[in-house]
Design a protein around this motif. Structure first.
Motif, PDB file in Angstrom:
ATOM      1  N   SER A   1       0.432   4.152  -2.635  1.00 50.65           N
ATOM      2  CA  SER A   1      -0.096   5.418  -2.111  1.00 50.65           C
ATOM      3  C   SER A   1       0.907   6.537  -2.308  1.00 50.65           C
ATOM      4  O   SER A   1       0.532   7.671  -2.634  1.00 50.65           O
TER       5      SER A   1
ATOM      6  N   GLU B   1       0.649   7.694  -5.699  1.00 49.56           N
ATOM      7  CA  GLU B   1      -0.599   8.430  -5.890  1.00 49.56           C
ATOM      8  C   GLU B   1      -0.437   9.868  -5.401  1.00 49.56           C
ATOM      9  O   GLU B   1      -0.861  10.819  -6.059  1.00 49.56           O
ATOM     10  N   ILE B   2       0.206  10.021  -4.225  1.00 50.06           N
ATOM     11  CA  ILE B   2       0.399  11.365  -3.675  1.00 50.06           C
ATOM     12  C   ILE B   2       1.282  12.202  -4.602  1.00 50.06           C
ATOM     13  O   ILE B   2       0.994  13.371  -4.884  1.00 50.06           O
TER      14      ILE B   2
ATOM     15  N   ILE C   1       0.844  -1.207   0.000  1.00 46.15           N
ATOM     16  CA  ILE C   1       0.000   0.000   0.000  1.00 46.15           C
ATOM     17  C   ILE C   1       0.870   1.245   0.000  1.00 46.15           C
ATOM     18  O   ILE C   1       0.578   2.218  -0.695  1.00 46.15           O
ATOM     19  N   VAL C   2       1.958   1.215   0.803  1.00 48.19           N
ATOM     20  CA  VAL C   2       2.814   2.395   0.930  1.00 48.19           C
ATOM     21  C   VAL C   2       3.351   2.825  -0.425  1.00 48.19           C
ATOM     22  O   VAL C   2       3.285   4.006  -0.793  1.00 48.19           O
TER      23      VAL C   2
ATOM     24  N   VAL D   1      -1.875   3.013   7.534  1.00 44.89           N
ATOM     25  CA  VAL D   1      -0.800   3.101   6.546  1.00 44.89           C
ATOM     26  C   VAL D   1      -0.952   4.337   5.681  1.00 44.89           C
ATOM     27  O   VAL D   1       0.000   5.095   5.475  1.00 44.89           O
ATOM     28  N   ARG D   2      -2.161   4.556   5.187  1.00 46.93           N
ATOM     29  CA  ARG D   2      -2.352   5.702   4.283  1.00 46.93           C
ATOM     30  C   ARG D   2      -2.091   7.025   5.009  1.00 46.93           C
ATOM     31  O   ARG D   2      -1.528   7.948   4.436  1.00 46.93           O
TER      32      ARG D   2
ATOM     33  N   VAL E   1       1.720   7.430   5.365  1.00 48.54           N
ATOM     34  CA  VAL E   1       2.363   7.779   4.099  1.00 48.54           C
ATOM     35  C   VAL E   1       2.112   9.235   3.750  1.00 48.54           C
ATOM     36  O   VAL E   1       2.985   9.930   3.246  1.00 48.54           O
ATOM     37  N   ASN E   2       0.903   9.718   4.081  1.00 47.21           N
ATOM     38  CA  ASN E   2       0.576  11.109   3.793  1.00 47.21           C
ATOM     39  C   ASN E   2       1.323  12.083   4.684  1.00 47.21           C
ATOM     40  O   ASN E   2       1.241  13.296   4.488  1.00 47.21           O
TER      41      ASN E   2
END
Lengths: 148, 253
Positions: free
Chosen positions: A128, A131-132, A124-125, B215-216, B219-220
Motif C-alpha cells: 500500500s 501504491e500511495i 499490506i503496508v 491497515v490501509r 498507512v494512508n
C-alpha cells in the motif's frame, strides 16, 4: 492443486458474502488462490510468518495490478482474498488452551496469532505504501502537464 | 446557477460519503471521491474529513459568496463492496462530464437501493466457504460436510439477527457460541474432528475486512480511523472467542 482449488472456493464464498459481482468476483477469487498457493509452498521451508508475509505481498500486488486493469478500487479485490489467510485457527486454539487451563500454551498461541496477523499486515503496508507513492508521482506528473 | 446550488451539492456529497463509508471503503477513498466530485461541480476550496463514524465536508465557490458545509453522523455499517465499485465508476463518469444534481441523486438512489445477492445465495456462499476451509485446515470430506451445515446455519443466524439490531459485540458472542455448540453436537454425532469443524466455520466471523481497512487507513496517515477500526477488529475477535469459549467450558471441552 486440490488445496489451491479449495482456496479459490473460499475466496469465492467470501466474495459473494461481500457482494462482489462478475469479473471482480473472479479476479478476487483468483487472487485468493494465488495467496493460498504461495502460502502452501513457503509454509514448510520458512514457517508461517514468512509464508503469510509473502502471500500477503503477492495478494496485494495482484490486487493493485488488477485494480488498474479492471478500473476499480484496490480494496475490493484485496479483502476477500486476504480473509482466508487470517489466523482464525490460532485464535480458536488460544481459547481452547485458555479453557484447558494451560496458560503457557495459551500465551504461546496468542503471540503466534498476533505475529501471524502482523505478517499479513506488514505485507499490506509495504505494497500500500508503494501504491500511495506511485499515486502521488502520477498526480504530480498530471499537474505538470499543460492541459490540466 | 440556482440559489441553493451549494447546499444541494453539500447534501449529495455527504450522501456519497455515507454510502461509501458504510459499505467499508477506506477513508482516503471517501475523502478523495468527495473532493473530486466537488471540484467537478465547480467548487474551489474543498476540505473533507472522514472517520468511520463522522463525515465533514466544507467548500466554497470562487465566483459566488458563501461557505457551504455538511456534517453527517454514521451509526451502522453494512459491508458491500459492490456499492464502493459502483460509486467509484459513477465518480469517474461525473468527473469527466458532470450531470445535473437531480440526476446524480437519482443514480445514488439506484445504487443505494441495490441490496446485492439474495439471502439464500449468501447462505450458500457461507456454506461453500466453510466447506472449503475444512479442507484447507486439513480435514476430510466428512469434516467438510459438517462445516458446510454449520457455516450455513451461522449465516442464517446472522441474517435473522441483523433485523433486530443486537449490536456487533453481542451478535458476535452469540454467533461464536452458536457455531461452537453446533459443531460440538454435530461432530459428536458423526464422529469427526471437532476442532476442524469449528475452525472452518469460525473463519466466517473473523474480521478480515476490518483488519485490511485498518491497515490501509493507518498507512494512508488516517490514524484515527486506523485505530478505530483496529479496536473494532480486536473487539470482534474477543467477542467470537468469548462466545465459543463459554460453550467449550459448558460442554466440558
Amino acid at each position: 492443486m486440490f488445496i489451491a482449488f479449495m482456496n479459490f472456493l473460499a475466496s469465492l464464498g467470501f466474495g459473494i458474502i461481500f457482494d462482489l459481482r462478475g469479473k471482480k468476483l473472479i479476479a478476487a477469487s483468483i487472487n485468493g488462490t494465488l495467496g493460498g498457493i504461495v502460502y502452501n509452498i513457503l509454509l514448510d521451508p520458512y514457517g508461517s510468518v514468512m509464508a503469510l508475509f509473502c502471500a500477503s505481498v503477492t495478494i496485494s500486488i495482484f490486487a493493485m495490478v488488477m485494480a488498474r486493469i479492471l478500473k476499480c478500487p484496490t480494496t475490493i479485490l484485496l479483502i476477500s482474498a486476504l480473509v482466508p489467510l487470517v489466523p482464525g485457527g490460532m485464535m480458536y486454539y488460544t481459547v481452547l488452551d485458555f479453557i484447558n487451563g494451560d496458560m503457557a500454551l495459551a500465551l504461546n498461541d496468542a503471540i503466534k496469532t498476533f505475529t501471524d496477523v502482523g505478517a499479513i499486515v506488514i505485507g499490506i503496508v509495504i505494497v500500500s505504501g508503494l501504491e500511495i507513492a506511485m499515486r502521488k508521482l502520477i498526480k504530480r506528473a498530471s499537474l505538470r502537464s499543460p492541459d490540466h | 446557477m440556482e440559489k441553493d446550488y451549494g447546499d444541494r451539492l453539500a447534501k449529495v456529497l455527504t450522501r456519497i460519503g455515507v454510502i461509501l463509508t458504510k459499505s467499508g471503503a477506506d477513508v482516503h477513498r471517501v475523502e478523495d471521491t468527495m473532493q473530486r466530485i466537488c471540484k467537478a461541480y465547480g467548487a474551489s476550496v474543498i476540505d473533507a474529513y472522514v472517520t468511520p463514524s463522522l463525515l465533514i465536508i466544507s467548500f466554497s465557490f470562487s465566483d459566488r459568496e458563501g461557505l457551504f458545509h455538511n456534517i453527517k453522523r454514521i451509526y451502522t455499517s453494512s459491508y458491500d463492496l459492490n456499492k464502493i465499485d459502483a460509486i467509484n465508476s459513477l465518480s469517474r463518469e461525473v468527473c469527466v462530464s458532470p450531470i445535473s444534481l437531480d440526476d446524480l441523486d437519482k443514480k445514488l438512489d439506484q445504487i443505494d437501493s441495490d441490496h446485492g445477492y439474495p439471502d439464500y445465495t449468501l447462505v450458500l456462499a457461507a456454506a461453500l466457504a466453510s466447506f472449503s476451509f475444512a479442507f484447507i485446515f486439513g480435514g476430510g470430506i466428512y469434516e467438510a460436510l459438517c462445516a458446510l451445515v454449520v457455516g450455513a446455519i451461522v449465516m442464517i443466524f446472522d441474517k435473522l439477527v441483523s433485523k433486530i439490531e443486537l449490536g456487533s459485540f453481542l451478535k458476535n458472542i452469540f454467533s461464536g457460541a452458536l457455531l461452537t455448540g453446533l459443531s460440538m453436537i454435530i461432530s459428536n454425532i458423526f464422529m469427526v474432528d471437532r476442532d476442524i469443524v469449528i475452525i472452518a466455520s469460525i473463519m466466517l466471523l473473523v474480521p478480515g475486512l476490518i483488519i485490511t481497512n485498518a491497515v490501509r487507513d493507518s498507512v494512508n496517515g488516517d490514524l484515527i480511523s486506523g485505530i478505530t477500526r483496529a479496536i473494532e477488529a480486536i473487539f470482534i475477535a474477543v467477542a467470537v472467542s468469548l462466545g465459543s469459549g463459554v460453550i467449550l467450558l459448558l460442554g466440558g471441552i
